[in-house]
Motif scaffolding. Structure first.
Motif, PDB file in Angstrom:
ATOM      1  N   GLU A  50       0.846  -1.193   0.000  1.00  0.00           N
ATOM      2  CA  GLU A  50       0.000   0.000   0.000  1.00  0.00           C
ATOM      3  C   GLU A  50       0.879   1.240   0.000  1.00  0.00           C
ATOM      4  O   GLU A  50       1.796   1.364   0.817  1.00  0.00           O
ATOM      5  CB  GLU A  50      -0.928   0.022   1.213  1.00  0.00           C
ATOM      6  CG  GLU A  50      -1.847   1.240   1.208  1.00  0.00           C
ATOM      7  CD  GLU A  50      -2.757   1.328   2.418  1.00  0.00           C
ATOM      8  OE1 GLU A  50      -3.599   2.234   2.446  1.00  0.00           O
ATOM      9  OE2 GLU A  50      -2.616   0.489   3.333  1.00  0.00           O
ATOM     10  N   VAL A  51       0.571   2.163  -0.890  1.00  0.00           N
ATOM     11  CA  VAL A  51       1.354   3.392  -1.041  1.00  0.00           C
ATOM     12  C   VAL A  51       0.628   4.532  -0.338  1.00  0.00           C
ATOM     13  O   VAL A  51      -0.534   4.818  -0.631  1.00  0.00           O
ATOM     14  CB  VAL A  51       1.536   3.730  -2.530  1.00  0.00           C
ATOM     15  CG1 VAL A  51       2.323   5.024  -2.685  1.00  0.00           C
ATOM     16  CG2 VAL A  51       2.227   2.588  -3.253  1.00  0.00           C
ATOM     17  N   ALA A  58      -7.688   2.513   4.610  1.00  0.00           N
ATOM     18  CA  ALA A  58      -7.881   1.424   3.654  1.00  0.00           C
ATOM     19  C   ALA A  58      -7.130   0.162   4.069  1.00  0.00           C
ATOM     20  O   ALA A  58      -7.479  -0.939   3.633  1.00  0.00           O
ATOM     21  CB  ALA A  58      -7.431   1.858   2.259  1.00  0.00           C
ATOM     22  N   THR A  59      -6.132   0.305   4.897  1.00  0.00           N
ATOM     23  CA  THR A  59      -5.309  -0.839   5.299  1.00  0.00           C
ATOM     24  C   THR A  59      -6.102  -1.871   6.072  1.00  0.00           C
ATOM     25  O   THR A  59      -6.037  -3.081   5.789  1.00  0.00           O
ATOM     26  CB  THR A  59      -4.140  -0.364   6.194  1.00  0.00           C
ATOM     27  OG1 THR A  59      -3.553   0.801   5.657  1.00  0.00           O
ATOM     28  CG2 THR A  59      -3.114  -1.460   6.360  1.00  0.00           C
ATOM     29  N   ALA A 114      -3.310   2.337  -3.709  1.00  0.00           N
ATOM     30  CA  ALA A 114      -3.101   3.679  -3.171  1.00  0.00           C
ATOM     31  C   ALA A 114      -4.467   4.306  -2.966  1.00  0.00           C
ATOM     32  O   ALA A 114      -5.225   4.478  -3.924  1.00  0.00           O
ATOM     33  CB  ALA A 114      -2.259   4.523  -4.126  1.00  0.00           C
ATOM     34  N   ALA A 115      -4.808   4.609  -1.718  1.00  0.00           N
ATOM     35  CA  ALA A 115      -6.098   5.185  -1.377  1.00  0.00           C
ATOM     36  C   ALA A 115      -5.914   6.665  -1.061  1.00  0.00           C
ATOM     37  O   ALA A 115      -5.340   7.018  -0.032  1.00  0.00           O
ATOM     38  CB  ALA A 115      -6.718   4.441  -0.195  1.00  0.00           C
ATOM     39  N   SER A 116      -6.344   7.512  -1.985  1.00  0.00           N
ATOM     40  CA  SER A 116      -6.257   8.974  -1.838  1.00  0.00           C
ATOM     41  C   SER A 116      -4.818   9.480  -1.739  1.00  0.00           C
ATOM     42  O   SER A 116      -4.575  10.524  -1.148  1.00  0.00           O
ATOM     43  CB  SER A 116      -7.059   9.456  -0.618  1.00  0.00           C
ATOM     44  OG  SER A 116      -8.422   9.109  -0.761  1.00  0.00           O
ATOM     45  N   SER A 117      -3.872   8.744  -2.304  1.00  0.00           N
ATOM     46  CA  SER A 117      -2.471   9.178  -2.238  1.00  0.00           C
ATOM     47  C   SER A 117      -1.808   9.288  -3.609  1.00  0.00           C
ATOM     48  O   SER A 117      -0.709   9.830  -3.720  1.00  0.00           O
ATOM     49  CB  SER A 117      -1.664   8.215  -1.358  1.00  0.00           C
ATOM     50  OG  SER A 117      -1.684   6.901  -1.881  1.00  0.00           O
ATOM     51  N   TRP A 118      -2.441   8.792  -4.646  1.00  0.00           N
ATOM     52  CA  TRP A 118      -1.817   8.754  -5.964  1.00  0.00           C
ATOM     53  C   TRP A 118      -1.412  10.138  -6.447  1.00  0.00           C
ATOM     54  O   TRP A 118      -0.350  10.333  -7.034  1.00  0.00           O
ATOM     55  CB  TRP A 118      -2.785   8.101  -6.957  1.00  0.00           C
ATOM     56  CG  TRP A 118      -2.297   7.976  -8.367  1.00  0.00           C
ATOM     57  CD1 TRP A 118      -2.773   8.638  -9.466  1.00  0.00           C
ATOM     58  CD2 TRP A 118      -1.245   7.117  -8.857  1.00  0.00           C
ATOM     59  NE1 TRP A 118      -2.099   8.247 -10.596  1.00  0.00           N
ATOM     60  CE2 TRP A 118      -1.158   7.317 -10.245  1.00  0.00           C
ATOM     61  CE3 TRP A 118      -0.391   6.204  -8.233  1.00  0.00           C
ATOM     62  CZ2 TRP A 118      -0.233   6.630 -11.039  1.00  0.00           C
ATOM     63  CZ3 TRP A 118       0.523   5.529  -9.032  1.00  0.00           C
ATOM     64  CH2 TRP A 118       0.602   5.741 -10.408  1.00  0.00           C
ATOM     65  N   ASN A 119      -2.253  11.142  -6.209  1.00  0.00           N
ATOM     66  CA  ASN A 119      -1.977  12.487  -6.720  1.00  0.00           C
ATOM     67  C   ASN A 119      -0.788  13.142  -6.040  1.00  0.00           C
ATOM     68  O   ASN A 119      -0.266  14.148  -6.532  1.00  0.00           O
ATOM     69  CB  ASN A 119      -3.210  13.384  -6.567  1.00  0.00           C
ATOM     70  CG  ASN A 119      -3.654  13.525  -5.123  1.00  0.00           C
ATOM     71  OD1 ASN A 119      -3.930  12.527  -4.452  1.00  0.00           O
ATOM     72  ND2 ASN A 119      -3.757  14.739  -4.635  1.00  0.00           N
TER      73      ASN A 119
END
Length: 271
Positions: A50-51, A58-59, A114-119
């Motif tokens: 997970e990123v 989300a984990t 990636a939950a809400s972290s990609w950007n």
């Protein structure tokens, strides 16, 4: 001139200032989303990575199913809460550091999400990094939780508060009806489908949307706002004033706010 890359990197580190508030005020992710991601994924005996795991929103639902997880989180303060939230799951390992500097160390994963972290990731390198971390046929899942406000008048007034205080990326841009379609991605950030197709190293691209209506009371919604990067980067006095104005407005509208929370998921598989 400051690059978008450096702005995003800076914004990714502000959440640790309010790690406990982030954990208590932010919404979680639905079981239906987790089921969809795992139905798409062929893990075999491989772990998932997970990123930008944050405090584990989300984990935890993945960990609760026994999925072996490596969680990469750039902020040590967020990672401390993450470790607490996953303490009962021996299948979770937390590694502190930026994903751009993280090294799989010869490991290849069956799933990267990636939950809400990609950007927040370096746009010039993120597809390379994802592909390097995945085993052939490994899945990636990019997840976002935008919301729309049901009351149009309230949305206008909240947006006006944000405008007065220079809040960029305000969460009050959308009505619930703006997010009523089945197609994910009709919100402010570019949906990754086009970028992924252009990269060419992924196949079986899919986009899925889930919906739920949520009610926030005033205090929780103010906590949610205060945990957003758009508010964290404001000078303290501007942030405090913006939150105070929003609180008075919500109290005058029945002591809370009703929103449509959508969970948009982008899925792709490494060739």
């Amino acid at each position: 001139m400051t690059s978008d890359r450096h702005v995003n990197a800076a914004r990714s580190k502000v959440f640790g200032e309010v790690a406990e508030l982030y954990d208590s005020a932010r919404p979680g992710y639905s079981d239906a989303m987790v089921t969809e991601v795992l139905a798409y994924t062929v893990l075999g005996d491989r772990a998932a990575v997970e990123v930008g795991a944050g405090t584990g929103k989300a984990t935890v639902p993945f960990a609760a199913l026994g999925i072996p997880l490596v969680c990469v989180e750039p902020d040590a303060r967020m990672a401390e809460v993450l470790r607490r939230n996953t303490a009962s799951y021996p299948n979770v390992r937390v590694e502190v550091g930026d994903f751009e500097q993280w090294r799989p160390g010869g490991r290849h994963y069956g799933l990267l999400f990636a939950a809400s972290s990609w950007n927040f990731l370096d746009r010039d390198r993120r597809w390379d990094l994802v592909h390097a971390a995945l085993a052939p046929g490994g899945a990636m899942a990019l997840i976002r939780n935008p919301h729309g406000i049901h009351d149009g008048g309230l949305r206008v007034e909240l947006a006006a508060i944000g405008d007065r205080h220079g809040i960029t990326g305000s969460p009050h841009r959308f009505l619930a009806c703006d997010l009523s379609g089945d197609k994910p991605g009709n919100w402010d950030q570019a949906w990754p489908d086009t970028e992924c197709r252009r990269d060419g190293r992924f196949t079986d691209l899919r986009s899925v949307r889930f919906r739920q209506n949520l009610r926030y009371d005033t205090d929780r919604y103010l906590g949610y706002l205060a945990s957003l990067s758009a508010y964290r980067i404001l000078p303290d006095d501007h942030r405090d004033q913006a939150l105070a104005e929003a609180g008075r407005l919500l109290d005058a509208h029945g002591g809370g706010i009703d929103v449509l929370q959508v969970t948009d998921v982008f899925l792709a598989r490494a060739r």
